[in-house]
Write a protein that holds these residues in place. Structure first.
Motif, short mmCIF file in Angstrom:
data_model
loop_
_atom_site.label_atom_id
_atom_site.label_comp_id
_atom_site.label_asym_id
_atom_site.label_seq_id
_atom_site.Cartn_x
_atom_site.Cartn_y
_atom_site.Cartn_z
N MET A 299 32.61 51.00 55.32
CA MET A 299 32.02 52.20 55.92
C MET A 299 30.51 52.10 55.98
O MET A 299 29.87 52.54 56.93
CB MET A 299 32.45 53.44 55.11
N SER A 300 29.92 51.53 54.93
CA SER A 300 28.47 51.34 54.94
C SER A 300 28.05 50.45 56.09
O SER A 300 27.04 50.68 56.76
CB SER A 300 28.02 50.75 53.60
N THR A 301 28.83 49.37 56.32
CA THR A 301 28.52 48.46 57.42
C THR A 301 28.64 49.16 58.76
O THR A 301 27.81 49.00 59.65
CB THR A 301 29.47 47.25 57.38
N MET A 302 29.69 50.00 58.87
CA MET A 302 29.91 50.72 60.12
C MET A 302 28.77 51.69 60.39
O MET A 302 28.27 51.81 61.50
CB MET A 302 31.24 51.48 60.04
N SER B 16 39.67 58.99 60.75
CA SER B 16 39.26 58.81 59.35
C SER B 16 37.86 58.23 59.25
O SER B 16 37.05 58.61 58.40
CB SER B 16 40.26 57.90 58.61
N ASP B 17 37.56 57.26 60.17
CA ASP B 17 36.22 56.67 60.17
C ASP B 17 35.18 57.69 60.60
O ASP B 17 34.05 57.72 60.11
CB ASP B 17 36.17 55.46 61.09
N GLN B 18 35.55 58.56 61.54
CA GLN B 18 34.62 59.61 61.97
C GLN B 18 34.29 60.54 60.80
O GLN B 18 33.14 60.92 60.59
CB GLN B 18 35.22 60.41 63.13
N ALA B 19 35.33 60.90 60.02
CA ALA B 19 35.12 61.79 58.88
C ALA B 19 34.23 61.12 57.82
O ALA B 19 33.31 61.72 57.26
CB ALA B 19 36.46 62.19 58.26
N SER B 20 34.48 59.84 57.57
CA SER B 20 33.68 59.12 56.58
C SER B 20 32.22 59.00 57.03
O SER B 20 31.28 59.13 56.24
CB SER B 20 34.26 57.72 56.34
N LEU B 21 32.05 58.73 58.34
CA LEU B 21 30.69 58.61 58.88
C LEU B 21 29.94 59.94 58.77
O LEU B 21 28.77 59.97 58.40
CB LEU B 21 30.75 58.16 60.34
N SER B 22 30.60 61.04 59.05
CA SER B 22 29.97 62.36 58.95
C SER B 22 29.54 62.65 57.52
O SER B 22 28.44 63.16 57.25
CB SER B 22 30.93 63.44 59.45
#
Length: 343
Positions: A1-4, A68-74
């Motif tokens: 997630m950090s990389t993304m 899920s990635d959108q939620a983590s990014l937010s």
């Protein structure tokens, strides 16, 4: 997630930067060419993504992520923003803290700086070394000794500390004025009680009204305070003398005149040196030695030339301590003996 997160942020930033740079270059090119045709300006413009286009690209990248990635990014973006805000709102930050040495241990306490910056008068006792130490320790300033009881040593040290404080808060001309005032006070320490009263009044006037006296008014006020203090001390000495006489009517050790003089039974005048009258009754212009009198009676024995108060106990041979009254012969003016030894 950090990389993304880094990837999205980097791409968005790079795209925005390219948009700004290209937009600037395009504007510069248009300004430089001036008369370029519309086709050239159109060609440059098609290569420059606008900021809106950049934001659309970022949103498209975000939409391409899974839910899920959108939620983590937010969550990551919110946490980063909260961290930035919390750092900016810190009361104590490492870069603001300074390490003190023994030379800077007596820096100005916060209460002194706050009072001075708010143009509020504060006692000079706050700037003595003991006072600074007590303020740093959090002691209540109301427990400090009265300002007019400050010692000569503490006054001398605190007056320099006051100049240091004014150098931080006042313009150079004001600092120079107070340096002149300090020099005047320190050169008149023989009249210390007058100096303390004069300094308190001068600093209180400045902080309360932002005014200082002109040179003539300054000297006039000093002379007035000097005279007031002289009469106050004279009254105190008279009261002390009365108390001594009341407590020991049969003892004349502290009386300036002996009740009897050996051999003639009369008082010795401390002005002319003759017997038969006292100094308070003397009207002679010349002494018994045919010299002009050097003293006169003005409520007490004073030198005619300077109006300084002469110690009568010294002149009858009963004072060897240091104090504000001068030790000179009241008949001839010599510092080597008193009137009792002059005749």
């Amino acid at each position: 997630m950090s990389t993304m997160l880094n990837s999205v942020s980097s791409q968005a930033s790079a795209t925005a930067n390219r948009a700004d740079v290209n937009s600037s270059r395009g504007a510069a090119g248009r300004n430089a060419v001036g008369g370029s045709n519309d086709s050239e300006r159109s060609q440059v413009g098609t290569k420059t993504p606008t900021r809106i286009e950049t934001l659309i690209n970022v949103l498209q990248m975000y939409n391409d992520l899974s839910p899920s990635d959108q939620a983590s990014l937010s969550e990551a973006l919110q946490a980063d923003a909260a961290s930035t805000r919390s750092k900016s709102n810190l009361t104590f930050r490492a870069e603001d803290i300074k390490y003190v040495t023994l030379d800077t241990f007596y820096d100005f306490p916060r209460v002194v700086l706050d009072l001075a910056k708010s143009k509020t008068y504060f006692p000079l006792t706050y700037l003595t070394y003991p006072g600074i130490k007590r303020l740093h320790a959090g002691e209540d300033p109301s427990t400090f000794p009265l300002e007019n009881t400050i010692s000569e040593i503490d006054f001398h040290q605190a007056s320099y500390k006051f100049i240091d404080l004014m150098s931080l808060l006042a313009s150079p001309s004001i600092v120079e004025w107070f340096k002149t005032h300090q020099s005047f006070c320190l050169s008149h320490m023989r009249k210390f009680r007058v100096v303390v009263a004069f300094d308190i009044e001068t600093r209180r006037r400045f902080f309360n009204t932002e005014r200082v006296l002109s040179e003539d008014a300054y000297l006039s006020r000093w002379n007035a305070l000097d005279a007031d203090m002289f009469h106050k001390e004279l009254s105190e000495r008279v009261d002390q003398a009365k108390a001594v006489i009341e407590n020991s009517k049969s003892d004349n050790r502290f009386h300036p005149y002996s009740k009897t003089q050996p051999g003639n039974g009369h008082s010795l005048c401390l002005i002319c040196g003759r017997t038969g009258h006292k100094a308070s009754e003397c009207s002679d212009a010349y002494t018994v030695k045919e010299g002009a009198v050097v003293c006169e009676w003005n409520g007490t024995l004073v030198l005619k030339a300077t109006s300084e108060v002469v110690c009568m106990l010294f002149n009858v041979g009963r004072c060897d301590r240091e104090h504000e009254r001068v030790h000179v012969c009241s008949i001839c003016g010599s510092q080597g003996h008193g009137a009792k030894s002059c005749c």
